[in-house]
Design an enzyme around this catalytic site. Structure first.
Site, short mmCIF file in Angstrom:
data_model
loop_
_atom_site.label_atom_id
_atom_site.label_comp_id
_atom_site.label_asym_id
_atom_site.label_seq_id
_atom_site.Cartn_x
_atom_site.Cartn_y
_atom_site.Cartn_z
CB SER A 139 67.10 -64.90 20.53
OG SER A 139 67.85 -65.43 19.46
CE1 TYR A 152 67.12 -70.16 22.58
CE2 TYR A 152 66.86 -69.04 20.48
CZ TYR A 152 67.46 -69.14 21.73
OH TYR A 152 68.40 -68.20 22.11
P1 NAD Z 1 74.34 -70.79 28.64
O1 NAD Z 1 73.97 -72.21 28.42
O2 NAD Z 1 75.75 -70.43 28.86
O3 NAD Z 1 73.52 -70.17 29.84
C1 NAD Z 1 72.22 -70.56 30.15
C2 NAD Z 1 72.04 -70.31 31.62
O4 NAD Z 1 70.70 -70.72 31.97
C3 NAD Z 1 73.01 -71.12 32.49
O5 NAD Z 1 73.45 -70.33 33.56
C4 NAD Z 1 72.14 -72.27 32.98
O6 NAD Z 1 72.57 -72.76 34.22
C5 NAD Z 1 70.81 -71.55 33.10
N1 NAD Z 1 69.67 -72.46 33.15
C6 NAD Z 1 69.34 -73.45 32.29
N2 NAD Z 1 68.25 -74.10 32.73
C7 NAD Z 1 67.89 -73.49 33.89
C8 NAD Z 1 66.86 -73.72 34.82
N3 NAD Z 1 65.96 -74.71 34.66
N4 NAD Z 1 66.79 -72.92 35.91
C9 NAD Z 1 67.71 -71.93 36.11
N5 NAD Z 1 68.71 -71.67 35.25
C10 NAD Z 1 68.80 -72.45 34.15
O7 NAD Z 1 73.75 -70.00 27.39
P2 NAD Z 1 73.78 -68.44 26.99
O8 NAD Z 1 74.19 -68.37 25.58
O9 NAD Z 1 74.49 -67.64 27.98
O10 NAD Z 1 72.22 -68.12 27.01
C11 NAD Z 1 71.66 -67.17 27.89
C12 NAD Z 1 70.41 -66.58 27.26
O11 NAD Z 1 70.77 -65.87 26.08
C13 NAD Z 1 69.39 -67.64 26.84
O12 NAD Z 1 68.08 -67.17 27.13
C14 NAD Z 1 69.61 -67.74 25.35
O13 NAD Z 1 68.47 -68.17 24.67
C15 NAD Z 1 69.95 -66.30 25.02
N6 NAD Z 1 70.66 -66.13 23.74
C16 NAD Z 1 71.89 -66.69 23.55
C17 NAD Z 1 72.51 -66.50 22.32
C18 NAD Z 1 73.88 -67.06 22.04
O14 NAD Z 1 74.31 -67.00 20.89
N7 NAD Z 1 74.61 -67.56 23.01
C19 NAD Z 1 71.88 -65.79 21.30
C20 NAD Z 1 70.63 -65.25 21.55
C21 NAD Z 1 70.03 -65.43 22.76
#
Ligand code: NAD
Length: 257
Positions: A139, A152
């Site tokens: 991130s 986080y």
């Molecule tokens: P999201 O909530 O849409 O996706 C998260 C995914 O992780 C989902 O598929 C969920 O089912 C899965 N998950 C959660 N707990 C779990 C567990 N115990 N076992 C297996 N799967 C699990 O969120 P996102 O934005 O798509 O985030 C995905 C990644 O990207 C994360 O690591 C997040 O930190 C990172 N990220 C997101 C952003 C953003 O702005 N959306 C920015 C930087 C980093």
């Protein structure tokens, strides 16, 4: 088809960025395992839908990334992988002194420790094949901090460190390890933070989006899941074979500030 013959596992990929990456890898010809902790008909239907859309082999494997044994079993059940995308992640927003200890533990387990366990399980197969790609979804918060996200930010800085060590141990063996550092992407994890941010900052939804979230992103735009998928496909390409142990920011300029 650039990635035909390659097998990918994407953790936490029934939603958001993981799903976007899984789609782009399948579109590039890779056989893809999608994953989450649930085991619903929708999860399996989603895999079937991506397979039908892309013509690639796509299946769903349930595994809870908060549990070390599940992380390792995911790689085993997949039959190993050439491309490992550590993407599963959760968030919680609170001041350090009010941060629930169980939320701290869950965020460290899912956002950081799971990547260690899956990498440990996947590397021997990659070494045997002489080719591999480990892509950790960190991130902008793996490189910079913000208040109220202690767990986080600690986890994502840890992911960047794990990425560097993975790269060094695997260097010269046809394997690269890199971290993609997204800025804000409008996915469910971001949607869920908006009410907490509204409460913490005393602002309405639109003001939080503009003044708290996208204030850090000079482009003024959310990044997209398709852009994350395209970046992952690039990191899997031959052009990226010497890119290892580093971070690729896809953050609209956030970390240039
Ligand atoms: P999201 O909530 O849409 O996706 C998260 C995914 O992780 C989902 O598929 C969920 O089912 C899965 N998950 C959660 N707990 C779990 C567990 N115990 N076992 C297996 N799967 C699990 O969120 P996102 O934005 O798509 O985030 C995905 C990644 O990207 C994360 O690591 C997040 O930190 C990172 N990220 C997101 C952003 C953003 O702005 N959306 C920015 C930087 C980093």
């Amino acid at each position: 088809m650039q990635l035909s013959g390659k097998r990918a596992v994407v953790t936490g990929s029934n939603s958001g960025i993981g799903l976007g990456i899984a789609r782009e890898l399948a579109r590039a010809g890779a056989a893809v395992v999608i994953n989450s902790f649930t085991d619903s008909a929708e999860d399996h239907a989603l895999a079937a839908e991506i397979a039908a859309d892309t013509g690639s082999d796509v299946r769903y494997i349930q595994a809870d990334m908060s549990k070390p044994a599940d992380c390792r079993a995911l790689i085993e059940t997949a039959g190993g992988c050439d491309i490992l995308i550590n993407n599963a992640g959760i968030q919680h927003v609170a001041k350090i002194e009010e941060f629930p200890a169980d939320k701290w533990d869950a965020i460290i387990a899912i956002n950081l420790s799971s990547a260690f366990h899956t990498t440990a399980a996947a590397l021997p197969g990659m070494y045997a094949a002489g080719w591999g790609r480990v892509i950790n979804i960190a991130s902008a918060h793996g490189l910079t901090a913000s208040p109220y996200k202690a767990a986080y930010i600690a986890a994502k800085h840890g992911v960047v460190g794990l990425t560097k060590t993975t790269a060094l141990e695997a260097a010269g063996k046809g394997i690269t390890a890199n971290a993609i550092c997204p800025g804000y992407v409008l996915t469910p994890i971001v949607e869920k933070q908006i009410p907490d941010q509204m409460k913490t900052h005393g602002m309405d939804r639109e003001t939080v989006i503009k003044q708290v979230m996208l204030a850090r992103q000079p482009s003024g735009e959310f990044a997209t899941v398709e852009q994350m998928g395209g970046t992952a496909v690039f990191l899997c390409s031959d052009a990226a074979a010497q890119i290892t142990g580093t971070t690729i920011s896809v953050d609209g300029g956030w970390t240039a500030l």
